[in-house]
Design an enzyme around this catalytic site. Structure first.
Site, short mmCIF file in Angstrom:
data_model
loop_
_atom_site.label_atom_id
_atom_site.label_comp_id
_atom_site.label_asym_id
_atom_site.label_seq_id
_atom_site.Cartn_x
_atom_site.Cartn_y
_atom_site.Cartn_z
N HIS A 86 0.52 -1.19 -0.07
CA HIS A 86 -0.02 0.03 0.11
C HIS A 86 0.72 1.29 0.05
O HIS A 86 0.26 2.27 -0.09
CB HIS A 86 -0.87 0.00 1.23
N HIS A 111 7.10 6.42 5.71
CA HIS A 111 6.38 6.01 4.68
C HIS A 111 5.89 7.37 3.70
O HIS A 111 5.67 8.42 4.29
CB HIS A 111 5.45 4.99 4.81
N HIS A 113 2.71 8.83 1.25
CA HIS A 113 1.18 9.06 0.71
C HIS A 113 1.08 10.03 -0.31
O HIS A 113 1.89 10.85 -0.39
CB HIS A 113 0.23 9.42 1.85
N GLU A 117 -2.15 13.51 2.89
CA GLU A 117 -3.38 13.13 3.51
C GLU A 117 -3.82 14.47 4.40
O GLU A 117 -4.92 14.76 4.33
CB GLU A 117 -3.13 12.12 4.74
N HIS A 130 5.39 10.61 6.45
CA HIS A 130 4.87 10.17 7.78
C HIS A 130 6.44 9.65 8.54
O HIS A 130 6.78 8.52 8.03
CB HIS A 130 3.90 9.54 8.07
N THR A 197 -3.71 6.81 10.41
CA THR A 197 -4.47 7.05 9.17
C THR A 197 -4.83 6.07 8.29
O THR A 197 -5.51 5.95 7.32
CB THR A 197 -3.88 8.24 8.33
N THR A 198 -4.58 4.58 8.93
CA THR A 198 -4.75 3.36 8.18
C THR A 198 -5.36 2.43 9.08
O THR A 198 -5.08 2.76 10.65
CB THR A 198 -3.70 2.77 7.80
#
Length: 246
Positions: A86, A111, A113, A117, A130, A197-198
């Site tokens: 992901h 990681h 995004h 976000e 993040h 956030t996951t």
């Protein structure tokens, strides 16, 4: 859900997974597996729909406060780049620490995004990093860094040049990588209490969102988006939470 459970989930699920050998979780970012469905997929994910302190948020009208400067101590470290199904995650052998209120939080991994976000006054950036930290008592703190299109980021080039193209893929960087490469020169920030956030979207996470974005090139953004065209959770209601800035 207790934060200790959040740490376990952090190690076992998607963007916070440390084992590339695991099967990809069944949730995702679109269709019937997207963020609107997360809270119904498993009992442990219920906080994704029921929680009142969820992340990310649209940062607006923050309260000016005498927040202390963020105390980063990020040495050179060995690093492993993992495609976990992901996102692209970089695990650090000795990432260093962020000291918050006198408490050291060890940098475990970072990681990416796309798009960002977090939003700032309604604006999203092309990407966001993040940096995930954990204290000795298993509390979590995340530093968010916005990435904007600009010149090639030479410090991050070893990551963008070595992105594993398949789920479960890994590449290893030398021992001289420092996460300080992800920190902009100016380190003013926004502060609030939020969540992962996951899934399982566990709450009680300390968020520090840096105001100044870091530049990466169009080609670097494209390299990530070739693997993950969109992996961002929509912004969540603030629900009266305290939002501060320095």
């Amino acid at each position: 859900m207790k934060l200790r459970s959040a740490v376990t989930s952090l190690l076992l699920t998607l963007a916070y997974a440390t084992s590339a050998a695991e099967h990809a979780p069944h949730w995702g970012y679109g269709g019937g597996h997207g963020p609107a469905k997360w809270g119904d997929m498993e009992a442990d994910f219920a906080t994704c729909k029921l929680g009142k302190e969820q992340s990310p948020i649209d940062i607006r009208s923050a309260q000016k406060s005498a927040l202390p400067a963020l105390d980063f101590k990020y040495p050179d470290s060995g690093a492993e780049i993992v495609n976990n199904g992901h996102t692209i995650q970089v695990n650090l052998a000795e990432g260093g620490v962020l000291n918050l209120d006198g408490v050291p939080y060890k940098l475990v991994q970072f990681h990416f995004h796309t798009p960002s976000e977090e939003k700032i006054n309604g604006k999203a950036y092309p990407m966001e990093a993040h940096l995930v930290h954990q204290s000795a008592d298993k509390n979590l703190a995340v530093v968010a860094v916005m990435l904007k299109e600009g010149k090639t980021n030479a410090a991050l080039a070893p990551i963008f040049k070595n992105l594993p193209h398949t789920e479960g893929g890994k590449t290893t960087l030398g021992a001289n990588f420092s996460a300080a490469a992800l920190l902009p020169a100016e380190r003013g920030y926004f502060k609030y209490i939020g969540s992962l956030t996951t899934p399982p979207c566990s709450e009680g996470v300390r968020w520090q969102v840096l105001k100044q974005p870091l530049e990466v090139s169009k080609a670097q953004i494209a390299a990530f988006r070739k693997l993950y065209s969109m992996n961002a959770r929509p912004v969540q209601p603030l629900n009266g939470r305290k939002l501060e800035e320095n």
